[in-house]
Design an enzyme around this catalytic site. Sequence first.
Site, PDB file in Angstrom:
ATOM      1  N   ASP A   9      23.492 -25.770 -85.490  1.00 51.77           N
ATOM      2  CA  ASP A   9      24.858 -26.143 -85.786  1.00 51.77           C
ATOM      3  C   ASP A   9      24.399 -27.526 -86.798  1.00 51.77           C
ATOM      4  OD1 ASP A   9      27.843 -26.519 -85.801  1.00 51.77           O
ATOM      5  OD2 ASP A   9      27.307 -28.307 -84.203  1.00 51.77           O
ATOM      6  N   SER A  10      25.929 -27.741 -87.310  1.00 54.96           N
ATOM      7  CA  SER A  10      25.890 -29.267 -88.139  1.00 54.96           C
ATOM      8  C   SER A  10      25.484 -30.500 -87.421  1.00 54.96           C
ATOM      9  CB  SER A  10      27.132 -28.633 -88.979  1.00 54.96           C
ATOM     10  OG  SER A  10      28.329 -29.130 -88.300  1.00 54.96           O
ATOM     11  N   TYR A  41      29.890 -30.373 -91.777  1.00 51.56           N
ATOM     12  CA  TYR A  41      29.995 -29.526 -92.873  1.00 51.56           C
ATOM     13  C   TYR A  41      31.236 -28.706 -93.390  1.00 51.56           C
ATOM     14  CZ  TYR A  41      24.831 -26.952 -92.427  1.00 51.56           C
ATOM     15  OH  TYR A  41      23.979 -27.378 -92.037  1.00 51.56           O
ATOM     16  N   GLY A  42      32.179 -28.964 -92.667  1.00 51.29           N
ATOM     17  CA  GLY A  42      33.321 -28.683 -92.660  1.00 51.29           C
ATOM     18  C   GLY A  42      34.051 -28.765 -94.522  1.00 51.29           C
ATOM     19  N   CYS A  72      28.430 -22.629 -85.522  1.00 53.86           N
ATOM     20  CA  CYS A  72      29.027 -23.376 -86.223  1.00 53.86           C
ATOM     21  C   CYS A  72      30.174 -22.446 -87.363  1.00 53.86           C
ATOM     22  CB  CYS A  72      27.944 -24.303 -87.093  1.00 53.86           C
ATOM     23  SG  CYS A  72      28.695 -24.939 -88.797  1.00 53.86           S
ATOM     24  N   ASN A  73      31.033 -22.564 -86.674  1.00 56.18           N
ATOM     25  CA  ASN A  73      32.493 -21.639 -87.592  1.00 56.18           C
ATOM     26  C   ASN A  73      32.346 -21.777 -88.332  1.00 56.18           C
ATOM     27  OD1 ASN A  73      34.595 -20.598 -85.325  1.00 56.18           O
ATOM     28  ND2 ASN A  73      33.279 -22.663 -84.446  1.00 56.18           N
ATOM     29  N   THR A  74      32.165 -23.236 -89.272  1.00 53.16           N
ATOM     30  CA  THR A  74      31.967 -23.299 -91.453  1.00 53.16           C
ATOM     31  C   THR A  74      30.969 -22.554 -91.190  1.00 53.16           C
ATOM     32  OG1 THR A  74      32.916 -25.604 -90.445  1.00 53.16           O
ATOM     33  CG2 THR A  74      31.955 -24.350 -93.162  1.00 53.16           C
ATOM     34  N   GLU A 151      30.917 -35.751 -83.193  1.00 53.93           N
ATOM     35  CA  GLU A 151      30.216 -36.536 -84.051  1.00 53.93           C
ATOM     36  C   GLU A 151      29.693 -37.667 -83.956  1.00 53.93           C
ATOM     37  OE1 GLU A 151      26.729 -34.528 -85.236  1.00 53.93           O
ATOM     38  OE2 GLU A 151      28.248 -32.787 -85.226  1.00 53.93           O
ATOM     39  N   CYS A 183      36.303 -24.369 -83.683  1.00 54.52           N
ATOM     40  CA  CYS A 183      34.883 -25.052 -84.668  1.00 54.52           C
ATOM     41  C   CYS A 183      34.315 -25.119 -83.482  1.00 54.52           C
ATOM     42  CB  CYS A 183      35.733 -25.963 -84.801  1.00 54.52           C
ATOM     43  SG  CYS A 183      34.494 -27.437 -85.236  1.00 54.52           S
ATOM     44  N   THR A 184      33.192 -25.110 -83.006  1.00 59.51           N
ATOM     45  CA  THR A 184      32.216 -25.266 -81.976  1.00 59.51           C
ATOM     46  C   THR A 184      33.013 -26.172 -81.628  1.00 59.51           C
ATOM     47  OG1 THR A 184      30.838 -25.674 -83.085  1.00 59.51           O
ATOM     48  CG2 THR A 184      31.078 -23.374 -82.088  1.00 59.51           C
ATOM     49  N   HIS A 185      32.808 -27.154 -82.010  1.00 61.28           N
ATOM     50  CA  HIS A 185      32.888 -29.320 -81.256  1.00 61.28           C
ATOM     51  C   HIS A 185      33.950 -29.316 -80.588  1.00 61.28           C
ATOM     52  CE1 HIS A 185      30.261 -29.857 -84.951  1.00 61.28           C
ATOM     53  NE2 HIS A 185      30.483 -31.193 -84.510  1.00 61.28           N
TER      54      HIS A 185
END
Lengths: 269, 269
Positions: A9-10, A41-42, A72-74, A151, A183-185
């Site tokens: 992931d980012s 990354y978005g 990471c979706n992005t 983050e 978004c995995t966040h």
Amino acid sequence: MQQAIAVLDSGVGGLTVVKELMRQLPQEKVIYFGDTARSPYGPRSAGEVRTFTRQIVEYLIQFNPKMIVIACNTATAVAIEDIRERVSIPVIGVILPGARAAIKTTRSGVIGVIGTDGTIRSNAYEYALRLISPNIQVYSEACPLLAPFVEKGLFGADSANEVVEQSLRQLIGKPIDCLILGCTHYPFLVEAISRVMGPDVTLISSADETAREISTILYHRDMLTSSGQLPIHQFFCSGEPELFKRIAQNWLKEQISITPVVWQVPNIL
Amino acid sequence: MQQAIAVLDSGVGGLTVVKELMRQLPQEKVIYFGDTARSPYGPRSAGEVRTFTRQIVEYLIQFNPKMIVIACNTATAVAIEDIRERVSIPVIGVILPGARAAIKTTRSGVIGVIGTDGTIRSNAYEYALRLISPNIQVYSEACPLLAPFVEKGLFGADSANEVVEQSLRQLIGKPIDCLILGCTHYPFLVEAISRVMGPDVTLISSADETAREISTILYHRDMLTSSGQLPIHQFFCSGEPELFKRIAQNWLKEQISITPVVWQVPNIL
């Protein structure tokens, strides 16, 4: 098959997939890479995200994993096909699992999606949903402020609640009956999101659904581990390890050790 | 890939999978076989169920389907490996999808399973659950009276409610937080089951979950249909077509035509 599942992931968002992997597939070993030095990354260009994803996969492949999970979706939106061409093991993204779960859940056929700028701009969810079910209606909303909050470890703060409210404002009153957390966040913010959307909108976590699809794919490819031992997971991050460790341990409810990675490649930041 | 998905069951139970397939994958054509002349399969020996399943698959394979779905828990439990050895297309059962969904859903790690005598006797759910997650605790209960009620079209009757109550009695008070409906007939009785189990027990329909896994597998094998036309499904049954048609149209909310099939093989009944 005793090899690990490699998850990237980012930053810390992919830990929501790892937590579900640990819960749903407790025998599987995970190696995780969070690219915290270059998060988020978005807002980045598709080309930049593809380059970063390729670098992480090159790093992870040295551990001989049995599967790559782009958590990471992005990165899934813009890089999954590129990665699939480069490695010979299965590569799983987080977009189709969430899309499939939303299609299973919706009764109205009207689905909401929230994600980073990059994810929403790519139209990857619309494409995935309509690939399976052409008449699905989609309301998408970019929420660029949310992942950076996570983050920084600020997902419990009052300010996070305010930002969630503001970010979701456009979706209130839309006739959606489920909302994909694209978004995995976002599972870090699930309580605030749930409060804003109310009880009639089912939240679909791309993280939970991805862990389940990994389970399906490992089984159908005869790749489930058969070891009776509890695995020891490994975590890598490219940025400051202390904040990553604090967020990870708090989220996973487990002691972990982090190996910091310094990129040997020119940093585009 | 424009070929159909072939779905089979002992009778009308597999229609719960078909309904979800039609909803979750509206572009996919289904051919369905209900072996109503020899229903129920639950009390039969494993050998007999294997023979019947093989006969149905031989019948369906003439239509050149792209996938076989054994939409019957009893047949999945005892015949899926046998069928997998005989055909070169993917064969999907209904047990692992339900098991995976239960593992995703449970928070306590204690899961209930109801099914036919044959399914419960086979321990197929315990095996599937522990293959993935060794520490899951399982409470199983055979409910031999339920599928025959559904086959007779009596799922709305007061007597059905009483039989559901009686059948589930042993599970009341057990520390389960989800219950796998381990027979594709049971979604017909979901309201009564839900009322008996109460709001704290999440019901997992092996039918819904199987449709979702079919979606996953078709995608990952690049077998989703890309036709923009709505498919015309085909239905076959080995017993009295009128009752089958009435139940099917009522359940699917669609007009369908049924082709009766007379077995050319000695009927063991």
